[in-house]
Design a protein around this motif. Structure first.
Motif, short mmCIF file in Angstrom:
data_model
loop_
_atom_site.label_atom_id
_atom_site.label_comp_id
_atom_site.label_asym_id
_atom_site.label_seq_id
_atom_site.Cartn_x
_atom_site.Cartn_y
_atom_site.Cartn_z
N ARG A 1 27.70 15.29 67.39
CA ARG A 1 28.03 13.84 66.66
C ARG A 1 27.66 12.86 67.99
O ARG A 1 28.15 13.07 68.95
N LEU B 1 28.38 9.45 67.64
CA LEU B 1 29.48 8.77 67.34
C LEU B 1 30.56 9.71 66.98
O LEU B 1 30.55 10.19 65.69
N SER B 2 31.94 9.86 67.86
CA SER B 2 32.73 10.97 67.32
C SER B 2 33.57 10.35 66.04
O SER B 2 34.15 11.00 65.39
N SER B 3 33.78 8.78 66.07
CA SER B 3 34.32 8.33 64.86
C SER B 3 33.39 8.44 63.44
O SER B 3 33.96 8.01 62.45
N ASN B 4 32.24 8.63 63.49
CA ASN B 4 31.23 8.49 62.24
C ASN B 4 30.45 9.95 62.15
O ASN B 4 29.84 10.26 62.88
N ASP B 5 30.97 10.59 60.95
CA ASP B 5 30.56 11.71 60.53
C ASP B 5 28.83 11.80 60.12
O ASP B 5 28.05 12.69 60.32
N THR C 1 26.71 10.51 61.96
CA THR C 1 25.74 10.76 63.03
C THR C 1 25.81 11.83 63.60
O THR C 1 25.13 12.08 64.74
#
Length: 150
Positions: A57, A59-63, A65
């Motif tokens: 990923r 961005l770790s907070s956005n699946d 990506t």
């Protein structure tokens, strides 16, 4: 006009192409199922504990990506499986049938060099067999040669 359309539809190439598209689509679904249910889990196992598969990923907070390397590897495996089956099931037998049933061609002679061509032209000119029209009498041929020289 309709006769030409009927001839077009009944021509062997159109029917063969339609069959090839249908068979290709069916075979693609088989290969896709194979890679989705066998290859992808194996690739994901190599990738680690990630629930999404083999990738990472941005961005770790956005699946959204997530870059799925397993899908790319699966697509490559799909391509090689399909290409291999097409080659070994279609191309190899067709080439073997052509080689077996096609009439043998005589080996073609090597192209003549410029020198050989000039020698052949010289020989034809000496024989006088280079024209298809009736040959001129020898006296008029000599006269035309001497008139050109002047």
């Amino acid at each position: 006009m309709f006769r030409g359309f009927k001839d077009f539809l009944l021509r062997g190439n159109v029917v063969e192409l339609a069959v090839a598209v249908v068979v290709g689509a069916a075979f693609t679904s088989i290969v896709t199922a194979f890679t989705d249910h066998i290859v992808n889990p194996l690739v994901a196992a190599v990738g680690g504990d990630n629930d999404m598969g083999f990738g990472f990923r941005l961005l770790s907070s956005n699946d959204a990506t997530f870059i799925d390397l397993g899908a790319v590897i699966s697509a490559g495996i799909n391509f090689f499986i399909i290409a291999g089956v097409v080659y070994f099931v279609l191309i190899v037998p067709v080439n073997a049938a052509k080689a077996r049933f096609a009439p043998e061609k005589e080996p073609e002679d090597e192209p003549l060099s410029e020198t050989d061509l000039l020698i052949q032209i010289r020989d034809l000119l000496e024989k006088g067999s280079y024209t298809t029209a009736p040959a001129e009498p020898a006296a008029s041929a000599e006269a035309s040669v001497t008139s050109r020289e002047r």
